[in-house]
Enzyme design. Structure first.
Site, PDB file in Angstrom:
ATOM      1  N   THR A   1       0.871  -1.070  -0.053  1.00 25.56           N
ATOM      2  CA  THR A   1      -0.043   0.016  -0.088  1.00 25.56           C
ATOM      3  C   THR A   1       0.795   1.208   0.078  1.00 25.56           C
ATOM      4  O   THR A   1       1.597   1.417   1.106  1.00 25.56           O
ATOM      5  CB  THR A   1      -0.940   0.127   1.366  1.00 25.56           C
ATOM      6  OG1 THR A   1      -1.629  -1.060   1.323  1.00 25.56           O
ATOM      7  CG2 THR A   1      -1.790   1.238   1.202  1.00 25.56           C
TER       8      THR A   1
ATOM      9  N   LYS B   1      -7.631   1.123  -2.209  1.00 28.26           N
ATOM     10  CA  LYS B   1      -7.124   0.702  -1.046  1.00 28.26           C
ATOM     11  C   LYS B   1      -7.191   1.761  -0.173  1.00 28.26           C
ATOM     12  O   LYS B   1      -7.555   1.420   1.270  1.00 28.26           O
ATOM     13  CB  LYS B   1      -5.787   0.172  -1.239  1.00 28.26           C
ATOM     14  CG  LYS B   1      -4.960  -0.229   0.169  1.00 28.26           C
ATOM     15  CD  LYS B   1      -5.372  -1.536   0.778  1.00 28.26           C
ATOM     16  CE  LYS B   1      -4.578  -1.661   2.206  1.00 28.26           C
ATOM     17  NZ  LYS B   1      -4.976  -2.782   2.711  1.00 28.26           N
TER      18      LYS B   1
ATOM     19  N   LYS C   1       0.523   4.684   8.756  1.00 27.84           N
ATOM     20  CA  LYS C   1       1.176   5.140   7.357  1.00 27.84           C
ATOM     21  C   LYS C   1       0.151   5.203   6.369  1.00 27.84           C
ATOM     22  O   LYS C   1       0.061   6.188   5.610  1.00 27.84           O
ATOM     23  CB  LYS C   1       2.348   4.163   6.828  1.00 27.84           C
ATOM     24  CG  LYS C   1       2.915   3.958   5.700  1.00 27.84           C
ATOM     25  CD  LYS C   1       2.133   3.418   4.732  1.00 27.84           C
ATOM     26  CE  LYS C   1       2.135   1.907   4.765  1.00 27.84           C
ATOM     27  NZ  LYS C   1       1.450   1.033   3.829  1.00 27.84           N
TER      28      LYS C   1
END
Ligand code: NAP
Length: 298
Positions: free
Chosen positions: A98, A173, A241
């Site tokens: 990701t 995502k 993150k």
């Protein structure tokens, strides 16, 4: 034996079981991991070990990366001894990490100059999904390249969806992460109230997974919270993150995401309490801290 030679870079919580599933499916596999000890299990299963990402690419038609963040993928692909140094016409890079959609587009552009195609193919379904090959995979890039790589995706996951041009997988995502963090926050708050009011939390989870509040996270992480099992399938620091990527991308679109921003701050409390390397279910520790009430046994 499958024909296509695959390279796999990044044998962390997700990458290692995914690489194992490719070996089990019969793909010839070359692997590299920065911490070389994580390669041992794969080598024992028959994978070839490489000394650099470049060496992985030299031995592969398709290279998969499963790394932490945008700068890590940039380094492994475009940096010294990186994949690009062994780039050959027709090679495909599938980045399943990701990372930022913007970085994805930049890397795809650099690789295309060397005749290498790129797909962004982030996943959801947790470490359990990686182990059981039941991941959902969302793919961006050229549709014909996606079609060519579909057998690989079907080896790693259950639901595979082509989303559009470069970066579309990553955007998808990020939408997923928004829904996940608000869900885990809701689960923690529900468990806090249930515990404080004296309910049996196992029964609470059992009945609620049968109704409208059911979710992957309630079913998989709810029982772990009750047991006090905070071991990571997905680390809080990795979730943070992802929330950074979400909030940066939303800012580019001038889109307010108040719920996501709030959970980002709540997870920061969990990090400050020392739970950064624990699973996202450790969000409960932040709720325990701000409420002064303990739900987990440890
Ligand atoms: P992880 O266990 O921390 O593994 C990260 C991997 O990336 C390790 O192999 C690490 O190597 C490697 N790496 C990081 N920076 C690097 C660099 N600069 N150069 C070379 N290698 C580097 O993380 P994970 O949970 O597997 O997550 C991997 C990706 O999948 C992330 O983007 C995450 O957001 C995504 N993801 C995770 C889950 C989940 O449930 N865990 C679910 C969906 C998506 P070392 O071993 O040397 O540290």
């Amino acid at each position: 034996m499958m024909e296509m030679k695959i390279g796999f870079i990044g044998l962390g919580l997700m990458g290692k079981p995914m690489a194992i599933n490719l070996i089990k499916a019969g793909y010839p596999l070359t692997v590299w991991n920065r911490t070389t000890s994580k390669m041992t299990e794969l080598l024992a299963l028959g994978a070839k070990g490489a000394r650099s990402p470049k060496e992985v690419a030299e031995n592969s038609d398709t290279v998969i990366t499963m790394l932490t963040d945008s700068p890590d993928v940039e380094q492994v692909v475009l940096g010294p001894d990186g994949i690009i140094e062994a780039a050959k016409e027709g090679m495909v890079l599938i980045d399943m990490s990701t990372i930022s959609p913007q970085t994805t587009r930049k890397i795809a552009e650099e690789l295309s100059r060397k005749g290498v195609e790129m797909l962004d193919a982030p996943v959801t379904g947790g470490q359990i999904g990686a182990i059981n090959a039941t991941l959902s995979i969302m793919v961006g890039g050229k549709e014909e390249v996606y079609e060519k790589c579909r057998p690989i995706f079907q080896t790693l996951g259950k639901k595979v969806t082509y989303m559009g041009t470069h970066g579309s997988g990553q955007i998808t995502k990020l939408c997923n992460q928004i829904m996940c963090v608000l869900n885990i926050q809701g689960i923690c708050e529900g468990l806090m109230l249930g515990a404080k009011a004296g309910l049996d939390l196992n029964k609470l989870i059992e009945v609620l997974t049968g109704g409208a509040a059911n979710s992957w996270q309630l079913a998989n992480l709810g029982p772990k919270i009750v047991k006090g099992d905070l071991e990571p399938g997905f680390k809080i620091k990795t979730q943070q993150k992802d929330l950074r990527l979400v909030l940066e991308t939303a800012a580019e679109y001038s889109l307010p995401l108040p719920g996501t921003a709030l959970v980002n701050q709540i997870l920061r409390i969990a990090e400050a309490e020392g739970y950064s390397e624990k699973g996202t279910q450790a969000a409960i520790k932040a709720m325990e801290k701000i409420s002064g009430y303990r739900v987990t046994p440890t």
